[in-house]
Design an enzyme around this catalytic site. Structure first.
Site, PDB file in Angstrom:
ATOM      1  N   GLY A 260     -13.797 -21.692  -5.718  1.00 14.96           N
ATOM      2  CA  GLY A 260     -12.383 -22.091  -5.761  1.00 14.96           C
ATOM      3  C   GLY A 260     -11.965 -22.709  -4.457  1.00 14.96           C
TER       4      GLY A 260
ATOM      5  N   VAL B 198       0.819  -1.210   0.000  1.00 20.04           N
ATOM      6  CA  VAL B 198       0.000   0.000   0.000  1.00 20.04           C
ATOM      7  C   VAL B 198       0.856   1.265   0.000  1.00 20.04           C
ATOM      8  CG1 VAL B 198      -1.617   1.364   1.406  1.00 20.04           C
ATOM      9  CG2 VAL B 198      -2.036  -1.061   1.017  1.00 20.04           C
TER      10      VAL B 198
ATOM     11  N   LYS C 177     -14.162   0.443   5.122  1.00 16.89           N
ATOM     12  CA  LYS C 177     -13.138  -0.479   4.631  1.00 16.89           C
ATOM     13  C   LYS C 177     -13.453  -1.926   5.020  1.00 16.89           C
ATOM     14  CE  LYS C 177      -9.420  -2.242   3.124  1.00 16.89           C
ATOM     15  NZ  LYS C 177      -9.227  -2.476   1.703  1.00 16.89           N
TER      16      LYS C 177
ATOM     17  N   GLU D  90      -7.626   2.448   2.267  1.00 10.70           N
ATOM     18  CA  GLU D  90      -7.182   2.152   0.902  1.00 10.70           C
ATOM     19  C   GLU D  90      -7.922   0.924   0.370  1.00 10.70           C
ATOM     20  OE1 GLU D  90      -5.272   3.779  -1.298  1.00 10.70           O
ATOM     21  OE2 GLU D  90      -6.072   2.163  -2.522  1.00 10.70           O
ATOM     22  N   PHE D  91      -8.352   1.005  -0.889  1.00  8.43           N
ATOM     23  CA  PHE D  91      -9.143  -0.092  -1.472  1.00  8.43           C
ATOM     24  C   PHE D  91      -8.410  -0.824  -2.595  1.00  8.43           C
ATOM     25  CE2 PHE D  91     -12.077   3.007   0.327  1.00  8.43           C
ATOM     26  CZ  PHE D  91     -12.878   2.198   1.128  1.00  8.43           C
ATOM     27  N   LEU D  92      -7.134  -0.508  -2.812  1.00 13.14           N
ATOM     28  CA  LEU D  92      -6.436  -1.154  -3.939  1.00 13.14           C
ATOM     29  C   LEU D  92      -6.362  -2.662  -3.734  1.00 13.14           C
ATOM     30  CD1 LEU D  92      -3.394  -2.171  -2.988  1.00 13.14           C
ATOM     31  CD2 LEU D  92      -2.869   0.240  -3.171  1.00 13.14           C
TER      32      LEU D  92
ATOM     33  N   ARG E   4       0.456 -14.488   1.886  1.00 11.13           N
ATOM     34  CA  ARG E   4      -0.154 -14.430   3.215  1.00 11.13           C
ATOM     35  C   ARG E   4      -1.547 -15.067   3.162  1.00 11.13           C
ATOM     36  NH1 ARG E   4       1.191  -8.157   4.680  1.00 11.13           N
ATOM     37  NH2 ARG E   4       0.983  -7.923   2.421  1.00 11.13           N
TER      38      ARG E   4
ATOM     39  N   LYS F 280      -3.389 -15.163  -5.106  1.00 13.07           N
ATOM     40  CA  LYS F 280      -4.123 -14.946  -6.354  1.00 13.07           C
ATOM     41  C   LYS F 280      -3.089 -14.594  -7.422  1.00 13.07           C
ATOM     42  CE  LYS F 280      -4.994 -10.025  -5.848  1.00 13.07           C
ATOM     43  NZ  LYS F 280      -5.951  -8.952  -5.893  1.00 13.07           N
TER      44      LYS F 280
ATOM     45  N   CYS G  99      -5.640  -9.452   3.433  1.00  7.75           N
ATOM     46  CA  CYS G  99      -6.729  -8.564   3.869  1.00  7.75           C
ATOM     47  C   CYS G  99      -8.010  -9.283   4.287  1.00  7.75           C
ATOM     48  CB  CYS G  99      -7.035  -7.551   2.773  1.00  7.75           C
ATOM     49  SG  CYS G  99      -5.664  -6.424   2.501  1.00  7.75           S
TER      50      CYS G  99
HETATM   51  P1  NAD Z   1       3.163  -4.704   4.134  1.00 12.17           P
HETATM   52  O1  NAD Z   1       3.413  -5.710   5.171  1.00 12.17           O
HETATM   53  O2  NAD Z   1       3.388  -5.038   2.698  1.00 12.17           O
HETATM   54  O3  NAD Z   1       4.014  -3.385   4.445  1.00 12.17           O
HETATM   55  C1  NAD Z   1       4.077  -2.767   5.682  1.00 12.17           C
HETATM   56  C2  NAD Z   1       5.419  -2.056   5.783  1.00 12.17           C
HETATM   57  O4  NAD Z   1       5.425  -1.286   6.988  1.00 12.17           O
HETATM   58  C3  NAD Z   1       6.604  -3.010   5.853  1.00 12.17           C
HETATM   59  O5  NAD Z   1       7.560  -2.659   4.844  1.00 12.17           O
HETATM   60  C4  NAD Z   1       7.180  -2.767   7.254  1.00 12.17           C
HETATM   61  O6  NAD Z   1       8.589  -2.904   7.306  1.00 12.17           O
HETATM   62  C5  NAD Z   1       6.734  -1.346   7.508  1.00 12.17           C
HETATM   63  N1  NAD Z   1       6.703  -0.964   8.930  1.00 12.17           N
HETATM   64  C6  NAD Z   1       6.242  -1.670   9.992  1.00 12.17           C
HETATM   65  N2  NAD Z   1       6.379  -0.966  11.120  1.00 12.17           N
HETATM   66  C7  NAD Z   1       6.932   0.205  10.792  1.00 12.17           C
HETATM   67  C8  NAD Z   1       7.322   1.365  11.507  1.00 12.17           C
HETATM   68  N3  NAD Z   1       7.146   1.440  12.829  1.00 12.17           N
HETATM   69  N4  NAD Z   1       7.863   2.387  10.827  1.00 12.17           N
HETATM   70  C9  NAD Z   1       8.044   2.320   9.496  1.00 12.17           C
HETATM   71  N5  NAD Z   1       7.704   1.263   8.757  1.00 12.17           N
HETATM   72  C10 NAD Z   1       7.151   0.217   9.389  1.00 12.17           C
HETATM   73  O7  NAD Z   1       1.656  -4.224   4.358  1.00 12.17           O
HETATM   74  P2  NAD Z   1       0.581  -3.796   3.249  1.00 12.17           P
HETATM   75  O8  NAD Z   1       0.056  -5.005   2.571  1.00 12.17           O
HETATM   76  O9  NAD Z   1       1.103  -2.658   2.460  1.00 12.17           O
HETATM   77  O10 NAD Z   1      -0.589  -3.269   4.210  1.00 12.17           O
HETATM   78  C11 NAD Z   1      -0.463  -2.085   4.972  1.00 12.17           C
HETATM   79  C12 NAD Z   1      -1.829  -1.727   5.530  1.00 12.17           C
HETATM   80  O11 NAD Z   1      -2.736  -1.455   4.439  1.00 12.17           O
HETATM   81  C13 NAD Z   1      -2.494  -2.833   6.347  1.00 12.17           C
HETATM   82  O12 NAD Z   1      -3.251  -2.263   7.364  1.00 12.17           O
HETATM   83  C14 NAD Z   1      -3.402  -3.513   5.340  1.00 12.17           C
HETATM   84  O13 NAD Z   1      -4.500  -4.153   5.942  1.00 12.17           O
HETATM   85  C15 NAD Z   1      -3.864  -2.325   4.510  1.00 12.17           C
HETATM   86  N6  NAD Z   1      -4.263  -2.657   3.138  1.00 12.17           N
HETATM   87  C16 NAD Z   1      -3.585  -3.600   2.430  1.00 12.17           C
HETATM   88  C17 NAD Z   1      -3.962  -3.868   1.116  1.00 12.17           C
HETATM   89  C18 NAD Z   1      -3.245  -4.924   0.330  1.00 12.17           C
HETATM   90  O14 NAD Z   1      -3.786  -5.366  -0.695  1.00 12.17           O
HETATM   91  N7  NAD Z   1      -2.056  -5.338   0.713  1.00 12.17           N
HETATM   92  C19 NAD Z   1      -5.048  -3.190   0.537  1.00 12.17           C
HETATM   93  C20 NAD Z   1      -5.695  -2.202   1.288  1.00 12.17           C
HETATM   94  C21 NAD Z   1      -5.305  -1.952   2.598  1.00 12.17           C
END
Ligand code: NAD
Length: 440
Positions: free
Chosen positions: A253, A11, A204, A148-150, A327, A320, A260
Protein backbone atom coordinates in the site's frame (compact mmCIF):
# COMPACT_ATOMS: atom_id res chain seq x y z
CA UNK A 1 -11.31 -3.51 42.92
CA UNK A 2 -10.75 0.23 42.51
CA UNK A 3 -8.47 1.39 39.72
CA UNK A 4 -7.43 4.74 38.27
CA UNK A 5 -6.40 5.08 34.62
CA UNK A 6 -4.42 8.21 33.79
CA UNK A 7 -4.80 9.32 30.16
CA UNK A 8 -8.18 8.87 28.49
CA UNK A 9 -6.97 8.36 24.93
CA UNK A 10 -7.37 5.35 22.64
CA UNK A 11 -5.64 3.10 25.16
CA UNK A 12 -6.66 4.54 28.52
CA UNK A 13 -10.34 4.94 27.76
CA UNK A 14 -10.64 1.50 26.20
CA UNK A 15 -8.86 -0.09 29.18
CA UNK A 16 -10.91 1.87 31.71
CA UNK A 17 -14.23 1.12 30.03
CA UNK A 18 -13.45 -2.59 29.59
CA UNK A 19 -12.28 -2.99 33.19
CA UNK A 20 -15.46 -1.21 34.37
CA UNK A 21 -17.49 -3.60 32.24
CA UNK A 22 -16.25 -6.49 34.42
CA UNK A 23 -17.48 -4.77 37.61
CA UNK A 24 -14.32 -2.96 38.73
CA UNK A 25 -14.65 0.65 39.86
CA UNK A 26 -12.67 2.85 37.48
CA UNK A 27 -11.69 6.51 37.57
CA UNK A 28 -10.41 7.81 34.26
CA UNK A 29 -8.15 10.81 34.68
CA UNK A 30 -7.00 13.35 32.11
CA UNK A 31 -5.60 16.88 32.00
CA UNK A 32 -7.85 17.73 29.05
CA UNK A 33 -10.97 19.21 30.68
CA UNK A 34 -12.83 19.57 27.38
CA UNK A 35 -12.36 15.84 26.74
CA UNK A 36 -13.61 14.98 30.24
CA UNK A 37 -16.62 17.25 29.79
CA UNK A 38 -17.62 15.41 26.63
CA UNK A 39 -17.16 12.06 28.38
CA UNK A 40 -19.37 13.20 31.24
CA UNK A 41 -22.06 13.94 28.64
CA UNK A 42 -21.74 10.34 27.44
CA UNK A 43 -19.80 11.31 24.29
CA UNK A 44 -16.59 9.54 23.30
CA UNK A 45 -14.24 12.21 21.93
CA UNK A 46 -12.73 10.00 19.21
CA UNK A 47 -14.02 7.28 16.91
CA UNK A 48 -13.59 3.72 18.14
CA UNK A 49 -16.31 1.20 17.27
CA UNK A 50 -18.26 -0.26 20.26
CA UNK A 51 -16.52 2.01 22.78
CA UNK A 52 -19.41 4.51 23.25
CA UNK A 53 -21.88 1.79 24.27
CA UNK A 54 -19.46 0.34 26.85
CA UNK A 55 -18.75 3.79 28.27
CA UNK A 56 -22.47 4.59 28.49
CA UNK A 57 -23.47 1.37 30.18
CA UNK A 58 -20.84 1.79 32.92
CA UNK A 59 -20.96 5.53 33.47
CA UNK A 60 -21.53 6.81 36.11
CA UNK A 61 -22.03 3.65 38.24
CA UNK A 62 -18.57 2.17 37.78
CA UNK A 63 -16.84 4.67 35.52
CA UNK A 64 -15.94 8.19 36.63
CA UNK A 65 -14.05 10.96 34.86
CA UNK A 66 -11.82 13.36 36.73
CA UNK A 67 -8.94 15.79 36.31
CA UNK A 68 -8.06 15.55 40.00
CA UNK A 69 -5.35 12.92 40.10
CA UNK A 70 -4.41 13.51 43.74
CA UNK A 71 -7.94 12.86 44.97
CA UNK A 72 -8.67 10.02 42.57
CA UNK A 73 -5.70 7.92 43.65
CA UNK A 74 -7.11 7.53 47.19
CA UNK A 75 -8.30 3.96 47.83
CA UNK A 76 -7.05 2.63 44.46
CA UNK A 77 -5.45 -0.82 44.27
CA UNK A 78 -3.78 0.09 41.03
CA UNK A 79 -3.10 3.20 38.95
CA UNK A 80 -2.50 2.74 35.22
CA UNK A 81 -0.41 5.22 33.25
CA UNK A 82 -1.75 5.41 29.68
CA UNK A 83 -0.56 8.85 28.62
CA UNK A 84 1.16 9.57 25.32
CA UNK A 85 4.86 8.91 24.70
CA UNK A 86 5.45 10.98 21.54
CA UNK A 87 8.77 10.97 19.71
CA UNK A 88 11.52 13.45 20.52
CA UNK A 89 13.41 15.11 17.65
CA UNK A 90 16.03 12.32 17.72
CA UNK A 91 13.42 9.53 17.62
CA UNK A 92 13.68 8.61 21.29
CA UNK A 93 10.43 8.41 23.31
CA UNK A 94 9.44 11.53 25.24
CA UNK A 95 8.76 10.26 28.75
CA UNK A 96 7.81 13.61 30.25
CA UNK A 97 4.11 12.77 30.68
CA UNK A 98 4.84 9.31 32.09
CA UNK A 99 7.35 10.62 34.64
CA UNK A 100 5.12 13.57 35.58
CA UNK A 101 2.22 11.24 36.29
CA UNK A 102 4.45 8.80 38.22
CA UNK A 103 5.68 11.63 40.42
CA UNK A 104 2.15 12.95 40.99
CA UNK A 105 0.87 9.47 41.92
CA UNK A 106 3.79 8.90 44.31
CA UNK A 107 3.13 12.23 46.04
CA UNK A 108 -0.62 11.61 46.24
CA UNK A 109 -0.53 7.98 47.45
CA UNK A 110 -1.86 7.56 50.98
CA UNK A 111 -1.42 3.77 50.97
CA UNK A 112 0.50 1.02 49.15
CA UNK A 113 -0.50 0.61 45.52
CA UNK A 114 0.53 -0.81 42.17
CA UNK A 115 1.59 1.64 39.46
CA UNK A 116 1.11 0.10 36.04
CA UNK A 117 3.00 1.32 32.96
CA UNK A 118 0.62 0.79 30.05
CA UNK A 119 2.06 3.49 27.81
CA UNK A 120 4.61 2.18 25.32
CA UNK A 121 7.99 2.96 26.86
CA UNK A 122 11.58 1.97 26.10
CA UNK A 123 13.39 -0.65 28.13
CA UNK A 124 14.73 0.90 31.32
CA UNK A 125 11.69 3.14 31.90
CA UNK A 126 10.32 0.92 34.66
CA UNK A 127 13.61 1.40 36.52
CA UNK A 128 13.46 5.18 35.93
CA UNK A 129 9.88 5.32 37.23
CA UNK A 130 10.93 3.30 40.30
CA UNK A 131 13.58 5.96 41.03
CA UNK A 132 11.08 8.79 40.59
CA UNK A 133 8.56 7.07 42.82
CA UNK A 134 11.15 6.25 45.50
CA UNK A 135 12.11 9.91 45.67
CA UNK A 136 8.55 11.04 46.40
CA UNK A 137 6.44 8.24 47.92
CA UNK A 138 5.80 7.56 51.58
CA UNK A 139 4.21 4.18 50.81
CA UNK A 140 5.18 1.08 48.85
CA UNK A 141 4.52 1.63 45.17
CA UNK A 142 5.18 -1.39 43.02
CA UNK A 143 5.87 -0.44 39.39
CA UNK A 144 4.62 -3.01 36.88
CA UNK A 145 5.14 -3.02 33.10
CA UNK A 146 1.98 -4.04 31.26
CA UNK A 147 2.27 -3.01 27.60
CA UNK A 148 -0.87 -2.75 25.51
CA UNK A 149 -1.29 -4.50 22.16
CA UNK A 150 -4.73 -3.28 21.07
CA UNK A 151 -5.16 -1.85 17.59
CA UNK A 152 -7.34 1.14 16.83
CA UNK A 153 -10.51 0.24 14.94
CA UNK A 154 -10.78 -3.11 16.73
CA UNK A 155 -9.59 -2.02 20.16
CA UNK A 156 -12.51 -3.39 22.16
CA UNK A 157 -12.22 -6.86 20.71
CA UNK A 158 -8.45 -6.82 21.23
CA UNK A 159 -8.84 -5.76 24.84
CA UNK A 160 -11.63 -8.18 25.70
CA UNK A 161 -10.01 -11.10 23.89
CA UNK A 162 -6.27 -10.45 24.06
CA UNK A 163 -3.81 -12.79 22.34
CA UNK A 164 -1.75 -12.34 25.49
CA UNK A 165 -1.51 -10.14 28.57
CA UNK A 166 2.10 -9.33 29.41
CA UNK A 167 2.81 -8.54 33.06
CA UNK A 168 6.36 -7.50 33.87
CA UNK A 169 7.03 -7.59 37.59
CA UNK A 170 9.16 -9.30 40.23
CA UNK A 171 6.55 -8.56 42.91
CA UNK A 172 4.11 -11.45 43.59
CA UNK A 173 1.48 -9.24 45.28
CA UNK A 174 1.46 -6.77 42.40
CA UNK A 175 1.21 -9.63 39.90
CA UNK A 176 -1.77 -11.04 41.80
CA UNK A 177 -3.68 -7.74 41.62
CA UNK A 178 -3.18 -7.56 37.86
CA UNK A 179 -3.93 -11.25 37.37
CA UNK A 180 -7.30 -10.73 39.07
CA UNK A 181 -8.06 -7.60 37.08
CA UNK A 182 -7.37 -9.36 33.77
CA UNK A 183 -8.88 -12.74 34.75
CA UNK A 184 -12.28 -12.02 33.10
CA UNK A 185 -10.55 -11.52 29.73
CA UNK A 186 -8.48 -14.72 29.73
CA UNK A 187 -11.03 -17.28 30.90
CA UNK A 188 -10.90 -19.45 27.80
CA UNK A 189 -7.25 -20.21 28.30
CA UNK A 190 -4.85 -18.37 30.50
CA UNK A 191 -2.84 -16.13 28.23
CA UNK A 192 -1.17 -14.13 30.99
CA UNK A 193 2.59 -14.10 30.47
CA UNK A 194 4.65 -13.05 33.47
CA UNK A 195 8.18 -11.81 32.96
CA UNK A 196 10.66 -9.20 34.16
CA UNK A 197 9.77 -5.53 33.61
CA UNK A 198 12.64 -5.21 31.12
CA UNK A 199 11.43 -8.10 28.98
CA UNK A 200 7.88 -6.73 29.07
CA UNK A 201 9.14 -3.35 27.85
CA UNK A 202 11.06 -4.98 24.99
CA UNK A 203 8.12 -7.20 23.87
CA UNK A 204 5.98 -4.24 22.84
CA UNK A 205 8.61 -2.64 20.62
CA UNK A 206 9.67 -6.00 19.23
CA UNK A 207 6.08 -6.84 18.23
CA UNK A 208 5.52 -3.50 16.50
CA UNK A 209 8.90 -3.62 14.78
CA UNK A 210 8.21 -7.09 13.40
CA UNK A 211 4.73 -6.17 12.12
CA UNK A 212 6.01 -2.96 10.51
CA UNK A 213 8.86 -4.93 8.94
CA UNK A 214 6.35 -7.26 7.30
CA UNK A 215 4.60 -4.25 5.75
CA UNK A 216 7.87 -2.70 4.56
CA UNK A 217 8.97 -6.06 3.18
CA UNK A 218 5.88 -6.58 1.07
CA UNK A 219 6.08 -2.98 -0.15
CA UNK A 220 9.62 -3.69 -1.32
CA UNK A 221 8.36 -6.75 -3.14
CA UNK A 222 5.71 -4.50 -4.73
CA UNK A 223 8.50 -2.24 -6.04
CA UNK A 224 10.23 -5.30 -7.45
CA UNK A 225 6.98 -6.35 -9.12
CA UNK A 226 6.69 -2.89 -10.69
CA UNK A 227 10.21 -3.05 -12.08
CA UNK A 228 9.89 -6.64 -13.30
CA UNK A 229 6.25 -6.34 -14.45
CA UNK A 230 4.99 -8.92 -11.97
CA UNK A 231 1.80 -8.60 -9.92
CA UNK A 232 2.29 -8.25 -6.18
CA UNK A 233 -1.28 -9.41 -5.57
CA UNK A 234 -0.41 -12.82 -6.98
CA UNK A 235 2.89 -12.87 -5.10
CA UNK A 236 1.18 -11.87 -1.85
CA UNK A 237 -1.48 -14.55 -2.17
CA UNK A 238 1.14 -17.26 -2.64
CA UNK A 239 3.46 -15.86 0.05
CA UNK A 240 0.75 -15.71 2.70
CA UNK A 241 -0.41 -19.24 1.94
CA UNK A 242 2.74 -20.48 3.63
CA UNK A 243 1.58 -20.95 7.21
CA UNK A 244 5.02 -19.98 8.51
CA UNK A 245 4.49 -16.56 6.90
CA UNK A 246 0.72 -16.00 7.03
CA UNK A 247 -1.37 -13.31 5.34
CA UNK A 248 -1.55 -10.68 8.06
CA UNK A 249 0.37 -7.43 7.56
CA UNK A 250 1.33 -8.57 4.09
CA UNK A 251 -0.71 -5.96 2.25
CA UNK A 252 1.17 -3.60 -0.06
CA UNK A 253 0.00 0.00 0.00
CA UNK A 254 1.17 3.48 0.87
CA UNK A 255 3.34 2.39 3.80
CA UNK A 256 2.63 2.09 7.48
CA UNK A 257 1.51 5.01 9.61
CA UNK A 258 -0.47 5.67 12.75
CA UNK A 259 0.53 6.70 16.23
CA UNK A 260 2.52 3.55 16.99
CA UNK A 261 4.59 1.91 14.24
CA UNK A 262 6.63 4.91 13.06
CA UNK A 263 7.32 6.24 16.55
CA UNK A 264 7.92 2.85 18.16
CA UNK A 265 10.38 1.76 15.49
CA UNK A 266 12.32 4.99 15.86
CA UNK A 267 12.29 4.60 19.66
CA UNK A 268 13.51 0.99 19.39
CA UNK A 269 16.38 2.02 17.14
CA UNK A 270 17.23 4.92 19.43
CA UNK A 271 17.18 2.82 22.62
CA UNK A 272 19.23 0.08 20.97
CA UNK A 273 21.76 2.65 19.79
CA UNK A 274 22.11 4.05 23.30
CA UNK A 275 22.92 0.49 24.44
CA UNK A 276 25.47 0.01 21.67
CA UNK A 277 23.23 -2.26 19.60
CA UNK A 278 22.53 -1.77 15.89
CA UNK A 279 18.92 -2.71 15.02
CA UNK A 280 19.53 -2.84 11.26
CA UNK A 281 16.29 -4.62 10.35
CA UNK A 282 14.14 -2.04 12.14
CA UNK A 283 16.17 0.78 10.56
CA UNK A 284 15.65 -0.74 7.13
CA UNK A 285 11.90 -1.07 7.78
CA UNK A 286 11.78 2.67 8.56
CA UNK A 287 13.78 3.58 5.46
CA UNK A 288 11.73 1.28 3.20
CA UNK A 289 8.56 2.98 4.41
CA UNK A 290 9.47 6.05 2.33
CA UNK A 291 9.35 4.10 -0.93
CA UNK A 292 5.60 3.45 -1.37
CA UNK A 293 4.84 7.16 -1.15
CA UNK A 294 7.55 7.95 -3.71
CA UNK A 295 6.22 5.21 -5.96
CA UNK A 296 2.69 6.60 -5.81
CA UNK A 297 3.91 10.11 -6.65
CA UNK A 298 5.81 8.59 -9.55
CA UNK A 299 2.67 6.84 -10.86
CA UNK A 300 0.72 10.09 -10.62
CA UNK A 301 3.37 12.19 -12.34
CA UNK A 302 3.81 9.68 -15.15
CA UNK A 303 0.05 9.52 -15.69
CA UNK A 304 -0.93 13.17 -15.34
CA UNK A 305 2.25 14.89 -16.51
CA UNK A 306 2.59 18.40 -15.07
CA UNK A 307 0.77 18.35 -11.71
CA UNK A 308 0.54 22.07 -10.98
CA UNK A 309 -3.02 23.35 -11.29
CA UNK A 310 -4.49 19.87 -11.71
CA UNK A 311 -7.13 18.55 -9.32
CA UNK A 312 -7.06 15.29 -7.43
CA UNK A 313 -9.65 13.67 -5.17
CA UNK A 314 -8.38 11.62 -2.24
CA UNK A 315 -10.58 9.02 -0.60
CA UNK A 316 -9.51 8.34 2.97
CA UNK A 317 -7.43 10.35 5.43
CA UNK A 318 -7.26 8.12 8.54
CA UNK A 319 -4.11 6.02 8.82
CA UNK A 320 -6.32 2.96 8.42
CA UNK A 321 -10.06 2.19 8.32
CA UNK A 322 -12.05 2.06 11.56
CA UNK A 323 -10.41 5.05 13.21
CA UNK A 324 -10.34 8.84 13.06
CA UNK A 325 -6.64 8.85 13.94
CA UNK A 326 -4.52 10.64 11.34
CA UNK A 327 -1.22 10.61 13.22
CA UNK A 328 1.50 9.86 10.62
CA UNK A 329 -1.22 8.78 8.17
CA UNK A 330 0.16 7.97 4.68
CA UNK A 331 -2.90 9.69 3.19
CA UNK A 332 -2.01 12.97 4.87
CA UNK A 333 1.62 12.68 3.77
CA UNK A 334 0.27 12.37 0.24
CA UNK A 335 -1.98 15.42 0.68
CA UNK A 336 1.03 17.45 1.84
CA UNK A 337 3.18 16.29 -1.10
CA UNK A 338 0.48 16.97 -3.69
CA UNK A 339 -0.29 20.42 -2.28
CA UNK A 340 3.44 21.16 -2.41
CA UNK A 341 3.34 20.28 -6.14
CA UNK A 342 0.64 22.89 -6.70
CA UNK A 343 -2.29 20.48 -7.05
CA UNK A 344 -5.84 21.29 -5.98
CA UNK A 345 -6.58 18.56 -3.46
CA UNK A 346 -10.13 17.51 -2.57
CA UNK A 347 -10.39 15.08 0.34
CA UNK A 348 -13.03 12.98 2.02
CA UNK A 349 -13.13 10.47 4.88
CA UNK A 350 -16.07 8.88 6.73
CA UNK A 351 -14.61 9.65 10.19
CA UNK A 352 -11.36 11.55 10.05
CA UNK A 353 -12.32 14.92 8.51
CA UNK A 354 -12.05 16.85 11.80
CA UNK A 355 -8.77 15.28 12.92
CA UNK A 356 -7.30 15.76 9.42
CA UNK A 357 -8.42 19.39 9.29
CA UNK A 358 -6.72 19.97 12.65
CA UNK A 359 -3.51 18.31 11.45
CA UNK A 360 -3.43 20.31 8.19
CA UNK A 361 -4.16 23.51 10.13
CA UNK A 362 -1.04 22.85 12.21
CA UNK A 363 0.94 22.42 8.98
CA UNK A 364 -0.49 25.70 7.67
CA UNK A 365 -2.10 24.17 4.56
CA UNK A 366 -5.71 23.63 5.66
CA UNK A 367 -6.88 26.47 3.36
CA UNK A 368 -5.26 24.78 0.36
CA UNK A 369 -7.31 21.60 0.78
CA UNK A 370 -11.02 21.22 0.04
CA UNK A 371 -12.94 18.98 2.45
CA UNK A 372 -15.93 17.31 0.83
CA UNK A 373 -18.35 15.19 2.84
CA UNK A 374 -19.57 13.05 -0.07
CA UNK A 375 -16.95 10.83 -1.67
CA UNK A 376 -18.50 11.09 -5.17
CA UNK A 377 -18.86 14.85 -4.89
CA UNK A 378 -15.13 15.01 -4.06
CA UNK A 379 -14.46 13.60 -7.55
CA UNK A 380 -16.50 16.17 -9.48
CA UNK A 381 -14.20 17.79 -12.05
CA UNK A 382 -11.06 16.08 -10.71
CA UNK A 383 -8.30 14.83 -13.00
CA UNK A 384 -7.78 11.71 -10.90
CA UNK A 385 -8.94 9.79 -7.85
CA UNK A 386 -6.58 8.29 -5.28
CA UNK A 387 -7.90 5.73 -2.81
CA UNK A 388 -5.63 6.22 0.20
CA UNK A 389 -7.48 4.49 3.07
CA UNK A 390 -9.42 1.31 2.43
CA UNK A 391 -12.67 2.13 4.24
CA UNK A 392 -15.26 -0.56 3.38
CA UNK A 393 -17.53 1.96 1.64
CA UNK A 394 -14.74 2.84 -0.83
CA UNK A 395 -14.11 -0.73 -1.97
CA UNK A 396 -16.91 -1.22 -4.45
CA UNK A 397 -18.09 2.20 -5.61
CA UNK A 398 -20.27 3.05 -8.60
CA UNK A 399 -17.54 3.39 -11.21
CA UNK A 400 -19.95 4.53 -13.93
CA UNK A 401 -21.00 7.44 -11.73
CA UNK A 402 -17.34 8.12 -11.00
CA UNK A 403 -16.54 8.20 -14.71
CA UNK A 404 -19.26 10.79 -15.23
CA UNK A 405 -18.01 12.98 -12.38
CA UNK A 406 -14.27 12.83 -13.00
CA UNK A 407 -12.77 15.12 -15.62
CA UNK A 408 -9.82 12.76 -16.11
CA UNK A 409 -9.87 8.98 -16.10
CA UNK A 410 -7.14 7.91 -13.70
CA UNK A 411 -7.91 5.92 -10.57
CA UNK A 412 -4.94 5.24 -8.27
CA UNK A 413 -5.63 2.46 -5.81
CA UNK A 414 -3.16 3.04 -2.97
CA UNK A 415 -4.39 -0.04 -1.14
CA UNK A 416 -5.04 -2.54 -3.93
CA UNK A 417 -8.65 -3.03 -2.83
CA UNK A 418 -10.56 -2.04 -5.97
CA UNK A 419 -11.42 -4.61 -8.62
CA UNK A 420 -9.33 -3.45 -11.61
CA UNK A 421 -11.75 -4.95 -14.12
CA UNK A 422 -14.69 -2.97 -12.64
CA UNK A 423 -12.66 0.23 -12.91
CA UNK A 424 -11.71 -0.43 -16.52
CA UNK A 425 -15.20 -1.56 -17.59
CA UNK A 426 -16.44 1.92 -16.64
CA UNK A 427 -13.92 3.49 -19.02
CA UNK A 428 -11.41 4.46 -16.33
CA UNK A 429 -7.70 3.66 -16.06
CA UNK A 430 -6.63 1.57 -13.07
CA UNK A 431 -3.26 1.87 -11.31
CA UNK A 432 -2.67 -0.17 -8.17
CA UNK A 433 0.50 -0.70 -6.12
CA UNK A 434 3.04 -3.18 -7.55
CA UNK A 435 0.72 -4.47 -10.26
CA UNK A 436 0.29 -3.68 -13.94
CA UNK A 437 -1.83 -0.69 -14.90
CA UNK A 438 -5.08 -1.60 -16.65
CA UNK A 439 -7.09 0.39 -19.19
CA UNK A 440 -5.99 2.97 -21.67
P1 NAD B 1 -3.69 9.54 23.18
O1 NAD B 1 -2.90 10.68 22.69
O2 NAD B 1 -4.92 9.12 22.44
O3 NAD B 1 -4.12 9.80 24.70
C1 NAD B 1 -3.26 10.22 25.70
C2 NAD B 1 -4.08 10.99 26.73
O4 NAD B 1 -3.22 11.28 27.83
C3 NAD B 1 -4.62 12.31 26.20
O5 NAD B 1 -6.03 12.37 26.43
C4 NAD B 1 -3.89 13.36 27.06
O6 NAD B 1 -4.68 14.50 27.32
C5 NAD B 1 -3.59 12.56 28.31
N1 NAD B 1 -2.50 13.10 29.13
C6 NAD B 1 -1.30 13.59 28.74
N2 NAD B 1 -0.58 13.98 29.79
C7 NAD B 1 -1.31 13.74 30.88
C8 NAD B 1 -1.13 13.92 32.28
N3 NAD B 1 0.01 14.43 32.75
N4 NAD B 1 -2.12 13.55 33.11
C9 NAD B 1 -3.27 13.04 32.64
N5 NAD B 1 -3.51 12.84 31.34
C10 NAD B 1 -2.55 13.18 30.47
O7 NAD B 1 -2.67 8.32 23.29
P2 NAD B 1 -2.95 6.77 23.01
O8 NAD B 1 -3.02 6.53 21.55
O9 NAD B 1 -4.03 6.29 23.90
O10 NAD B 1 -1.55 6.16 23.50
C11 NAD B 1 -1.18 6.15 24.87
C12 NAD B 1 0.04 5.26 25.02
O11 NAD B 1 -0.31 3.90 24.65
C13 NAD B 1 1.22 5.63 24.13
O12 NAD B 1 2.41 5.34 24.79
C14 NAD B 1 1.06 4.72 22.93
O13 NAD B 1 2.27 4.46 22.27
C15 NAD B 1 0.54 3.45 23.59
N6 NAD B 1 -0.27 2.59 22.72
C16 NAD B 1 -1.12 3.13 21.80
C17 NAD B 1 -1.89 2.29 21.01
C18 NAD B 1 -2.81 2.87 19.98
O14 NAD B 1 -3.24 2.12 19.09
N7 NAD B 1 -3.18 4.13 20.05
C19 NAD B 1 -1.78 0.89 21.14
C20 NAD B 1 -0.92 0.38 22.11
C21 NAD B 1 -0.15 1.24 22.89
Amino acid sequence: MKVAVVGTGYVGLVAGACFADTGAHIICIDVDEAKLERLRRGEVPFYEPRLPEIVRRNWPARLEFSSDLARSVGGCDAVFIAVGTPPNEDGSADLTHVLDVAEAVAKAATHDLVLVLKSTVPVGTNAKVCETVAAHAKHKISVVSNPEFLKEGDAINDFLKPDRVVIGTDDDDAFEILRRLYAPFVRQNNRILRMSPKSAEIVKYAANALLATKISFVNEIASLCDAAQGDVEHVRAALGADRRIGYSFLFPGLGFGGSCFPKDLRALVSTARSLGVHCGVAEAAIAANETPQRNMLGYIERSLGQLEGKTVAIWGLAFKPGTDDVREAPALRLVVDLVARGMNVRVTDPRAMDTAREDLRHRGIEAKVTFVADNYEACRGADALILATEWPEFRNPDFVLLRSLLKGRHVFDGRNVLLPESVVEAGLIYRGVGRPALGS
